[in-house]
Design a protein around this motif. Structure first.
Motif, PDB file in Angstrom:
ATOM      1  N   PRO A  27      14.887  -5.449   1.309  1.00 19.33           N
ATOM      2  CA  PRO A  27      13.733  -5.718   2.164  1.00 19.33           C
ATOM      3  C   PRO A  27      12.985  -4.432   2.530  1.00 19.33           C
ATOM      4  N   SER A  28      11.817  -4.585   3.140  1.00 21.04           N
ATOM      5  CA  SER A  28      11.028  -3.440   3.604  1.00 21.04           C
ATOM      6  C   SER A  28      11.852  -2.570   4.533  1.00 21.04           C
ATOM      7  N   GLY A  29      11.748  -1.268   4.345  1.00 19.42           N
ATOM      8  CA  GLY A  29      12.427  -0.343   5.244  1.00 19.42           C
ATOM      9  C   GLY A  29      13.903  -0.171   4.954  1.00 19.42           C
ATOM     10  N   SER A  49       7.961   2.142  -8.099  1.00 17.90           N
ATOM     11  CA  SER A  49       7.987   1.152  -7.024  1.00 17.90           C
ATOM     12  C   SER A  49       7.123  -0.039  -7.450  1.00 17.90           C
ATOM     13  N   SER A  50       7.736  -1.222  -7.591  1.00 15.03           N
ATOM     14  CA  SER A  50       6.944  -2.402  -7.963  1.00 15.03           C
ATOM     15  C   SER A  50       6.080  -2.855  -6.790  1.00 15.03           C
ATOM     16  N   GLY A  51       6.540  -2.602  -5.568  1.00 14.00           N
ATOM     17  CA  GLY A  51       5.731  -2.951  -4.395  1.00 14.00           C
ATOM     18  C   GLY A  51       4.407  -2.188  -4.405  1.00 14.00           C
ATOM     19  N   ALA A  52       4.444  -0.946  -4.911  1.00 16.03           N
ATOM     20  CA  ALA A  52       3.209  -0.150  -4.971  1.00 16.03           C
ATOM     21  C   ALA A  52       2.188  -0.824  -5.890  1.00 16.03           C
ATOM     22  N   TYR A  54       1.970  -4.170  -6.451  1.00 16.85           N
ATOM     23  CA  TYR A  54       1.417  -5.307  -5.706  1.00 16.85           C
ATOM     24  C   TYR A  54       0.403  -4.822  -4.660  1.00 16.85           C
ATOM     25  N   ARG A  55       0.712  -3.715  -4.037  1.00 21.00           N
ATOM     26  CA  ARG A  55      -0.210  -3.158  -3.040  1.00 21.00           C
ATOM     27  C   ARG A  55      -1.521  -2.712  -3.698  1.00 21.00           C
ATOM     28  N   ALA A  56      -1.406  -2.072  -4.867  1.00 18.30           N
ATOM     29  CA  ALA A  56      -2.603  -1.564  -5.551  1.00 18.30           C
ATOM     30  C   ALA A  56      -3.511  -2.718  -5.981  1.00 18.30           C
ATOM     31  N   VAL A 110      -0.803  -8.225   1.217  1.00 16.68           N
ATOM     32  CA  VAL A 110       0.024  -8.103   0.013  1.00 16.68           C
ATOM     33  C   VAL A 110       1.035  -9.252  -0.106  1.00 16.68           C
ATOM     34  N   ALA A 111       1.466  -9.818   1.012  1.00 12.53           N
ATOM     35  CA  ALA A 111       2.435 -10.931   0.934  1.00 12.53           C
ATOM     36  C   ALA A 111       1.817 -12.157   0.256  1.00 12.53           C
ATOM     37  N   PRO A 112       0.625 -12.630   0.707  1.00 14.26           N
ATOM     38  CA  PRO A 112       0.030 -13.763  -0.029  1.00 14.26           C
ATOM     39  C   PRO A 112      -0.291 -13.444  -1.483  1.00 14.26           C
ATOM     40  N   VAL A 113      -0.705 -12.211  -1.762  1.00 11.52           N
ATOM     41  CA  VAL A 113      -0.999 -11.845  -3.165  1.00 11.52           C
ATOM     42  C   VAL A 113       0.275 -11.962  -4.005  1.00 11.52           C
ATOM     43  N   SER A 114       1.374 -11.401  -3.473  1.00 14.43           N
ATOM     44  CA  SER A 114       2.613 -11.361  -4.268  1.00 14.43           C
ATOM     45  C   SER A 114       3.336 -12.708  -4.277  1.00 14.43           C
ATOM     46  N   ALA A 115       2.819 -13.683  -3.531  1.00 19.69           N
ATOM     47  CA  ALA A 115       3.450 -15.016  -3.532  1.00 19.69           C
ATOM     48  C   ALA A 115       2.895 -15.899  -4.645  1.00 19.69           C
ATOM     49  N   GLU A 139      12.373  -0.189  -8.362  1.00 19.31           N
ATOM     50  CA  GLU A 139      12.742  -0.784  -7.068  1.00 19.31           C
ATOM     51  C   GLU A 139      11.741  -1.841  -6.638  1.00 19.31           C
ATOM     52  N   GLY A 140      12.246  -2.839  -5.893  1.00 18.91           N
ATOM     53  CA  GLY A 140      11.374  -3.911  -5.411  1.00 18.91           C
ATOM     54  C   GLY A 140      12.160  -5.004  -4.732  1.00 18.91           C
ATOM     55  N   ARG A 141      11.780  -6.250  -5.017  1.00 24.38           N
ATOM     56  CA  ARG A 141      12.455  -7.396  -4.404  1.00 24.38           C
ATOM     57  C   ARG A 141      13.241  -8.205  -5.436  1.00 24.38           C
ATOM     58  N   ASP A 142      12.729  -8.193  -6.679  1.00 28.99           N
ATOM     59  CA  ASP A 142      13.289  -9.081  -7.706  1.00 28.99           C
ATOM     60  C   ASP A 142      13.557  -8.335  -9.006  1.00 28.99           C
ATOM     61  N   MET A 143      13.803  -7.029  -8.898  1.00 26.68           N
ATOM     62  CA  MET A 143      14.037  -6.247 -10.119  1.00 26.68           C
ATOM     63  C   MET A 143      15.310  -6.715 -10.832  1.00 26.68           C
ATOM     64  N   GLY A 144      16.382  -6.937 -10.058  1.00 28.03           N
ATOM     65  CA  GLY A 144      17.657  -7.339 -10.660  1.00 28.03           C
ATOM     66  C   GLY A 144      17.751  -8.824 -10.955  1.00 28.03           C
ATOM     67  N   ARG A 167      12.582   3.192  10.765  1.00 24.33           N
ATOM     68  CA  ARG A 167      12.307   4.003   9.571  1.00 24.33           C
ATOM     69  C   ARG A 167      10.833   3.899   9.181  1.00 24.33           C
ATOM     70  N   ARG A 168      10.299   2.664   9.166  1.00 28.68           N
ATOM     71  CA  ARG A 168       8.892   2.459   8.800  1.00 28.68           C
ATOM     72  C   ARG A 168       7.969   3.190   9.781  1.00 28.68           C
ATOM     73  N   ALA A 169       8.290   3.083  11.092  1.00 29.76           N
ATOM     74  CA  ALA A 169       7.457   3.728  12.108  1.00 29.76           C
ATOM     75  C   ALA A 169       7.451   5.237  11.894  1.00 29.76           C
ATOM     76  N   GLU A 188       8.217 -10.869   9.793  1.00 26.16           N
ATOM     77  CA  GLU A 188       7.342 -11.861   9.168  1.00 26.16           C
ATOM     78  C   GLU A 188       7.361 -11.694   7.645  1.00 26.16           C
ATOM     79  N   ARG A 189       7.317 -10.428   7.183  1.00 28.63           N
ATOM     80  CA  ARG A 189       7.315 -10.212   5.726  1.00 28.63           C
ATOM     81  C   ARG A 189       8.661 -10.581   5.096  1.00 28.63           C
ATOM     82  N   ASP A 190       9.754 -10.312   5.811  1.00 22.56           N
ATOM     83  CA  ASP A 190      11.089 -10.733   5.337  1.00 22.56           C
ATOM     84  C   ASP A 190      11.112 -12.241   5.117  1.00 22.56           C
TER      85      ASP A 190
HETATM   86  O1   DC Z   1       8.158  -2.597  -1.001  1.00 22.52           O
HETATM   87  P1   DC Z   1       6.777  -2.766  -0.377  1.00 22.52           P
HETATM   88  O2   DC Z   1       6.812  -2.995   1.109  1.00 22.52           O
HETATM   89  O3   DC Z   1       5.816  -1.684  -0.735  1.00 22.52           O
HETATM   90  O4   DC Z   1       6.218  -4.131  -1.028  1.00 22.52           O
HETATM   91  C1   DC Z   1       4.935  -4.591  -0.716  1.00 22.52           C
HETATM   92  C2   DC Z   1       4.894  -6.108  -0.810  1.00 22.52           C
HETATM   93  O5   DC Z   1       5.046  -6.533  -2.155  1.00 22.52           O
HETATM   94  C3   DC Z   1       5.904  -6.872   0.028  1.00 22.52           C
HETATM   95  O6   DC Z   1       5.214  -7.872   0.776  1.00 22.52           O
HETATM   96  C4   DC Z   1       6.794  -7.546  -0.957  1.00 22.52           C
HETATM   97  C5   DC Z   1       6.015  -7.544  -2.242  1.00 22.52           C
HETATM   98  N1   DC Z   1       6.859  -7.282  -3.391  1.00 22.52           N
HETATM   99  C6   DC Z   1       7.267  -8.349  -4.141  1.00 22.52           C
HETATM  100  O7   DC Z   1       6.934  -9.497  -3.818  1.00 22.52           O
HETATM  101  N2   DC Z   1       8.025  -8.137  -5.252  1.00 22.52           N
HETATM  102  C7   DC Z   1       8.388  -6.900  -5.604  1.00 22.52           C
HETATM  103  N3   DC Z   1       9.121  -6.733  -6.701  1.00 22.52           N
HETATM  104  C8   DC Z   1       7.998  -5.794  -4.826  1.00 22.52           C
HETATM  105  C9   DC Z   1       7.234  -6.020  -3.706  1.00 22.52           C
END
Ligand code: DC
Length: 235
Positions: A27-29, A49-52, A54-56, A110-115, A139-144, A167-169, A188-190
């Motif tokens: 998760p984040s942080g 970073s795969s999250g980067a 999604y953010r981009a 980024v959460a609705p985009v990545s959903a 690294e990310g949420r679903d790499m493995g 940590r995030r702060a 909320e993002r979790d």
């Molecule tokens: O790790 P991060 O906080 O930079 O990720 C940003 C957003 O992207 C977060 O809402 C979760 C999403 N994300 C995802 O859905 N899948 C991933 N592999 C990486 C991030």
């Protein structure tokens, strides 16, 4: 438990070299980026970073559409852009978006985009093409679980919610003052990340789960390096 790929097979997805990957999710942080960079440096690997990414994509959509726009527009934007991801740096063609990726606007969209499943499929394709033929820590949420199911080592980092918020702060130079808001935002993002229809945040069945609340970055990095097979990357 740690997964070890049986030899250098290309895996059930048939992707070339998918086994030369160390996958870190959480998760984040939870410290994924810092730890991924540390492991990559120790073993002379690349990392991303795969999250980067999604953010981009979210940032680019905001610039082009003034919002995230309809799913079809987002998908076209994802597919039609030449992306380069390296570490937490992301270029869309020759435009460096890195410094713009952590605004509160991107954080909230980024959460609705990545959903969106079709967006995830396109992102996953870009990530697999990026690592093909190389040696990577991703690294990310679903790499493995989804993107690199044949990764040689899978790690799931976790930490208590209040530790992650602090940590995030600290990362954002707002220790204390914004910690309450950041904690609410992380919770909320979790919640959203764990409920995604595709790419939901969860440890892979064969991931090693590391609770990092009371560990330093070096300690987490040491633990991961210790479980990487000495013959990594496989021939
Ligand atoms: O790790 P991060 O906080 O930079 O990720 C940003 C957003 O992207 C977060 O809402 C979760 C999403 N994300 C995802 O859905 N899948 C991933 N592999 C990486 C991030």
């Amino acid at each position: 438990m740690v997964s070890r790929a049986p030899g250098a097979r290309s895996g059930r997805t048939g992707r070339v070299n998918a086994t030369a990957v160390i996958a870190i999710d959480g998760p984040s942080g939870s410290g994924k980026s810092t730890v991924a960079e540390c492991v990559a440096q120790r073993l002379d690997l690349s990392w991303l970073s795969s999250g980067a990414l999604y953010r981009a994509l979210t940032r680019l959509a905001l610039d082009r559409f003034g919002g995230i726009g309809p799913p079809g527009g987002l998908l076209d934007l994802m597919r039609d852009t030449h992306w380069t991801v390296s570490g937490a740096t992301v270029y869309a063609a020759d435009l460096d978006l890195t410094a713009t990726l952590h605004s509160s606007e991107v954080d909230s969209l980024v959460a609705p985009v990545s959903a969106i499943p079709a967006v995830r499929t396109a992102v996953n394709r870009t990530l697999r093409a990026r690592v093909a033929g190389g040696k990577w820590v991703v690294e990310g949420r679903d790499m493995g679980t989804e993107v690199f199911p044949d990764a040689v080592v899978k790690v799931f980092l976790d930490a208590a919610p209040d530790v992650r918020a602090r940590r995030r702060a600290r990362q954002r130079g707002s220790a204390g003052r914004l910690a309450g808001r950041i904690a609410a935002d992380l919770a909320e993002r979790d919640r959203r990340d764990r409920r995604k229809p595709m790419g939901a945040l969860r440890p892979a069945a064969d991931a090693q789960v590391i609770e990092t609340s009371h560990l330093t970055v070096t300690e987490v990095c040491d633990k991961i390096v210790a479980v990487i097979p000495t013959n990594f990357p496989p021939e």
